[in-house]
Design an enzyme around this catalytic site. Structure first.
Site, PDB file in Angstrom:
ATOM      1  N   ASP A  50      51.113  52.156  21.731  1.00 29.00           N
ATOM      2  CA  ASP A  50      51.511  52.822  22.966  1.00 29.00           C
ATOM      3  C   ASP A  50      51.880  54.269  22.699  1.00 29.00           C
ATOM      4  OD1 ASP A  50      51.115  50.423  24.076  1.00 29.00           O
ATOM      5  OD2 ASP A  50      53.212  50.012  24.601  1.00 29.00           O
ATOM      6  N   SER A  99      29.723  37.046  53.371  1.00 24.75           N
ATOM      7  CA  SER A  99      30.728  36.071  52.947  1.00 24.75           C
ATOM      8  C   SER A  99      29.998  34.820  52.462  1.00 24.75           C
ATOM      9  CB  SER A  99      31.694  35.764  54.075  1.00 24.75           C
ATOM     10  OG  SER A  99      30.975  35.355  55.194  1.00 24.75           O
ATOM     11  N   LEU A 100      30.740  33.847  52.048  1.00 22.85           N
ATOM     12  CA  LEU A 100      30.130  32.658  51.451  1.00 22.85           C
ATOM     13  C   LEU A 100      30.357  31.451  52.334  1.00 22.85           C
ATOM     14  CD1 LEU A 100      31.393  33.084  47.779  1.00 22.85           C
ATOM     15  CD2 LEU A 100      29.032  33.300  48.546  1.00 22.85           C
ATOM     16  N   GLU A 130      30.871  31.114  38.775  1.00 22.81           N
ATOM     17  CA  GLU A 130      31.973  32.066  38.554  1.00 22.81           C
ATOM     18  C   GLU A 130      33.215  31.540  39.247  1.00 22.81           C
ATOM     19  OE1 GLU A 130      30.708  35.493  40.638  1.00 22.81           O
ATOM     20  OE2 GLU A 130      29.095  35.967  39.233  1.00 22.81           O
ATOM     21  N   LYS A 132      36.165  31.523  41.691  1.00 25.37           N
ATOM     22  CA  LYS A 132      36.373  32.256  42.941  1.00 25.37           C
ATOM     23  C   LYS A 132      37.790  32.810  42.895  1.00 25.37           C
ATOM     24  CE  LYS A 132      35.572  31.852  47.909  1.00 25.37           C
ATOM     25  NZ  LYS A 132      36.741  32.560  48.369  1.00 25.37           N
ATOM     26  N   GLU A 192      36.800  41.705  43.307  1.00 24.35           N
ATOM     27  CA  GLU A 192      38.083  41.323  43.885  1.00 24.35           C
ATOM     28  C   GLU A 192      39.222  42.096  43.266  1.00 24.35           C
ATOM     29  OE1 GLU A 192      36.213  39.087  46.190  1.00 24.35           O
ATOM     30  OE2 GLU A 192      38.346  38.546  46.255  1.00 24.35           O
ATOM     31  N   CYS A 429      81.578  31.036  44.324  1.00 28.92           N
ATOM     32  CA  CYS A 429      82.902  31.546  43.947  1.00 28.92           C
ATOM     33  C   CYS A 429      83.872  31.656  45.121  1.00 28.92           C
ATOM     34  CB  CYS A 429      82.775  32.897  43.262  1.00 28.92           C
ATOM     35  SG  CYS A 429      82.406  34.238  44.402  1.00 28.92           S
TER      36      CYS A 429
HETATM   37  S1  IVH Z   1      30.146  36.504  45.783  1.00 25.41           S
HETATM   38  C1  IVH Z   1      27.085  37.317  48.728  1.00 25.41           C
HETATM   39  N1  IVH Z   1      31.729  35.786  43.803  1.00 25.41           N
HETATM   40  O1  IVH Z   1      35.084  35.218  48.232  1.00 25.41           O
HETATM   41  C2  IVH Z   1      28.150  36.938  47.794  1.00 25.41           C
HETATM   42  N2  IVH Z   1      32.685  36.209  45.918  1.00 25.41           N
HETATM   43  O2  IVH Z   1      34.483  33.662  50.635  1.00 25.41           O
HETATM   44  C3  IVH Z   1      29.470  37.276  48.281  1.00 25.41           C
HETATM   45  N3  IVH Z   1      35.090  35.970  45.998  1.00 25.41           N
HETATM   46  O3  IVH Z   1      34.234  37.897  50.274  1.00 25.41           O
HETATM   47  C4  IVH Z   1      30.555  37.171  47.363  1.00 25.41           C
HETATM   48  N4  IVH Z   1      35.372  35.431  43.887  1.00 25.41           N
HETATM   49  O4  IVH Z   1      35.613  38.431  48.257  1.00 25.41           O
HETATM   50  C5  IVH Z   1      31.647  36.125  45.101  1.00 25.41           C
HETATM   51  N5  IVH Z   1      33.013  35.158  41.982  1.00 25.41           N
HETATM   52  C6  IVH Z   1      32.921  35.512  43.266  1.00 25.41           C
HETATM   53  C7  IVH Z   1      34.059  35.594  44.092  1.00 25.41           C
HETATM   54  C8  IVH Z   1      33.887  35.957  45.420  1.00 25.41           C
HETATM   55  C9  IVH Z   1      35.967  35.663  45.032  1.00 25.41           C
HETATM   56  C10 IVH Z   1      35.428  36.280  47.408  1.00 25.41           C
HETATM   57  C11 IVH Z   1      34.674  37.464  47.945  1.00 25.41           C
HETATM   58  C12 IVH Z   1      34.052  37.001  49.221  1.00 25.41           C
HETATM   59  C13 IVH Z   1      34.747  35.723  49.484  1.00 25.41           C
HETATM   60  C14 IVH Z   1      33.807  34.789  50.221  1.00 25.41           C
END
Ligand code: IVH
Length: 683
Positions: A50, A99-100, A130, A132, A192, A429
């Site tokens: 450091d 979104s997923l 991966e 989430k 993220e 107390c």
């Molecule tokens: S892929 C088209 N990978 O989850 C693919 N998303 O519910 C879109 N998230 O808005 C995202 N970990 O913010 C992806 N390993 C990951 C993720 C991830 C977290 C979040 C992301 C997305 C949300 C969807």
């Protein structure tokens, strides 16, 4: 890899070099510092101490100071330097952030896989799995390797520009590394932002102490931290970033998602850890099960496994449907929520004296952990959610094992539920419990409250207070934990033998400490006042109080009106002082301190031509404000009081004088007009 030391030695003063030299050195330092950021924050594998890092950093700061023309927003020194914003600008992006869709069972996961294979007409498809990460989605735009903008997801197509806040994240490269080959002209990175669980808990503790509402979970805390208009606030929260995909890229190409992640890692970004290529559905399930088991031990929150088709061409063929890609899915863990009943609400006294209401629950399993208690944080929170004893509530385990009450289930109310009230006396107390104006927190004001004794002792011994060198945290812990000290006065009853029995305490250091404690008896009144830790009484107020009243006894017996006559003491501070000295426990501690020989030297009031003279001001003065008049009077040794009595020496009569003038006349007190007053105080 050892960092070449020679550079440090050769560094000369910032001004003695040519502009080109400085420019080159600045550039080199930036690269070197960012490299160390990368080693430390991305790889978790630092190669310098450091101290060495700080030396480099200070050198760069000095050079930038000396050469303002060399300053640049992508300098590591600028990560926290940006000015607060008025509002966030919106950013419109070229490609929406999608979104997923979710699945929650193995069957649904298998259906996803079957659907993908059928669509592509393939026997087998390779995936990437991966974790989430439960954070806030952001997009970063790098142009020619330099971070230009960072934005929140927003509605997918337009987000908010949060670039200054994102710059504060040390694991985020301000400039991409170029491992092999040139940097892409354009790189849109998605990922993220999250707050590690430890930081989340620390932040909530601090907020509880300050009477602020707690964050429900790390995600909300991260979102709240990113939405700060002042980047300095964001910088104080150790946010982190991991990436999991890209938007548009110009000047580079990746054939698979896995290659993309490797490429991003090569640019100095951190892909979501624990990601893997998965050849079969069984491998998907194995990773899912493994992650779910590991979930509670990770330093950040994850809430599922994202499964993505690896081959980018296949991804394109699959395309998207209603804002979600057909090539990816979120395989979610079981929600860590449950409902249960609140048996009782009990206040728990924290180390700073704040009373935190804790719900005692009917034990319930939430995501594999049996939960018996939940913090309700503070009264505001209880009122906002209308939580009552006997209520059925929805719990969520957010980050770590500490559960959070999401809401009451009103349908389950029987009518027998009882509202909770904070006790008027400390459950530990028995001292008074007070709520400072404008604060959500209730506090115990007991000086020897066992719950806060450690903190009281540390405060007492600190510099600016009694200044007892050597009375550090470890020692205080031992003294309290072994029952050797039960209140502040107890410090003065310790002897060398007691100390010598403690850990890491030799005869010599014990003797030194005793000498320090002994010496602290000869203190001053302001130091003692600070050491007592009266809320809202810092060094300046302590000094003003001491100067005004002269002795501890007078301060202890002063009425609120008398207290507000002191410079900087308003009604709130006066009330806090009154409450503190009205508490029997505190008076006892003070008695013990005095009996032990603590002798605060009384402060002599400024001597001067007006020494001992008491003034009262009625009406307004043309030449100065009331505080200014008070300052002048006090500078000459006098005092400005608020009400007229026989003791008053002068009543200064300004314009629109009120009843005080009549009273002065009735009592025969001498009056001064503004001109006479000014002559007296040298106006
Ligand atoms: S892929 C088209 N990978 O989850 C693919 N998303 O519910 C879109 N998230 O808005 C995202 N970990 O913010 C992806 N390993 C990951 C993720 C991830 C977290 C979040 C992301 C997305 C949300 C969807």
């Amino acid at each position: 890899m050892a960092r070449p030391k020679s550079r440090l030695r050769e560094s000369r003063t910032a001004t003695s070099r040519s502009p080109q030299d400085s420019r080159r050195e600045v550039e080199r330092l930036r690269q070197e510092i960012e490299h160390h950021n990368y080693r430390y924050y991305v790889l978790d594998d630092p190669v310098v101490t450091d101290e060495e890092y700080d030396t480099l950093f200070r050198r760069l700061q000095a050079l930038e100071e000396a050469h303002p023309e060399l300053r640049s927003p992508d300098s590591p020194t600028q990560r926290v330097g940006a000015a607060p914003l008025d509002k966030f600008e919106t950013v419109r992006r070229r490609h929406p952030m999608l979104s997923l869709s979710n699945v929650t069972t193995r069957e649904e996961m298998a259906e996803f896989d079957a659907r993908v294979r059928k669509f592509l007409n393939l026997e087998r498809v390779e995936y990437v799995g991966e974790p989430k990460v439960d954070g806030v989605a952001v997009e970063l735009v790098y142009e020619d390797g330099v971070l230009r903008t960072a934005s929140t997801r927003g509605d997918g197509l337009t987000g908010e520009n949060i670039t200054p806040n994102m710059r504060t994240i040390r694991s985020l490269p301000l400039r991409l590394r170029s491992a092999d080959g040139p940097l892409p002209a354009l790189l849109e990175v998605r990922g993220e932002v999250f707050l590690p669980i430890a930081a989340f808990r620390r932040l909530n503790r601090e907020r509880e102490d300050a009477g602020l509402p707690a964050f429900a979970n790390p995600r909300n805390a991260a979102a709240g931290s990113l939405k700060q208009l002042d980047p300095a606030v964001t910088a104080a929260r150790p946010l982190d970033f991991v990436c999991h995909g890209t938007g548009e890229i110009r000047g580079a190409e990746f054939a698979t998602h896995w290659d993309t992640l490797q490429g991003l890692a090569g640019f100095g970004l951190r892909p979501v850890p624990r990601s893997r290529v998965l050849g079969t559905l069984d491998e998907v399930f194995a990773l899912f099960t493994g992650l779910e088991a590991e979930r509670d031990t990770l330093p950040y929150e994850i809430d599922g496994l994202v499964v993505k088709v690896n081959d980018v061409r296949l991804q394109r063929r699959l395309g998207e449907i209603s804002r979600s890609p057909r090539w990816a899915v979120a395989f979610k863990f079981k929600a860590r929520q449950a409902t249960t009943r609140i048996r009782e609400i009990v206040p728990s006294v924290g180390r700073t004296g704040v009373l935190t209401p804790v719900a005692e629950l009917e034990p319930v399993a939430v995501g594999g952990v049996t939960v018996r208690n939940a913090s309700l944080h503070n009264m505001d929170e209880i009122e906002r959610k209308d939580i009552r004893v006997g209520d059925t509530v929805l719990l969520e385990r957010a980050g770590d094992v500490i559960p959070y009450v999401v809401k009451v289930v009103p349908e389950k109310r029987s009518g027998d539920e009882k509202r909770f009230r904070m006790p008027r006396r400390c459950p530990v107390c028995g001292a008074d419990v007070v709520r400072a104006e404008g604060e959500a927190a209730y506090r115990c004001i007991g000086l020897s409250c066992p719950a806060q004794l450690k903190q009281s002792l540390r405060f007492f011994g600190a510099r600016g207070a009694m200044d007892i060198e050597g009375l550090g945290e470890k020692l205080v812990d031992q003294l309290v934990d072994r029952g050797l000290v039960r209140d502040l006065g107890g410090l003065y009853a310790l002897d060398t033998d007691t100390f010598a029995g403690l850990e890491r305490m030799g005869k010599k250091s014990a003797a030194n400490l005793i000498a320090q404690i002994e010496r602290s008896k000869q203190t001053t009144l302001p130091h003692l006042l600070v050491g007592l830790g009266i809320r809202q009484v810092g060094e300046a107020t302590a000094k003003a109080l001491a100067e005004h009243f002269g002795t501890l006894e007078r301060i202890m017996d002063a009425t609120p009106e008398e207290l507000t006559e002191v410079r900087d003491v308003g009604p709130e501070v006066a009330a806090s002082i009154r409450r503190f000295f009205a508490e029997r426990q505190n008076r006892k501690v003070i008695e013990r301190l005095l009996a032990a020989g603590v002798r605060p030297a009384s402060v002599k009031r400024a001597k001067g031509p007006l020494a001992g003279k008491k003034f009262v001001l009625t009406g307004g003065l043309d030449a100065m404000t009331r505080p200014e008049a008070q300052r002048r009077i006090e500078a000459l040794g006098g005092r400005l009081l608020s009400s007229v009595s026989k003791e008053t020496d002068f009543v200064v009569v300004g314009s629109e004088a009120g009843s005080k003038l009549a009273k002065a006349k009735a009592l025969g007190v001498r009056t001064l007009d503004e001109r006479e007053f000014l002559r007296m105080v040298g106006g």
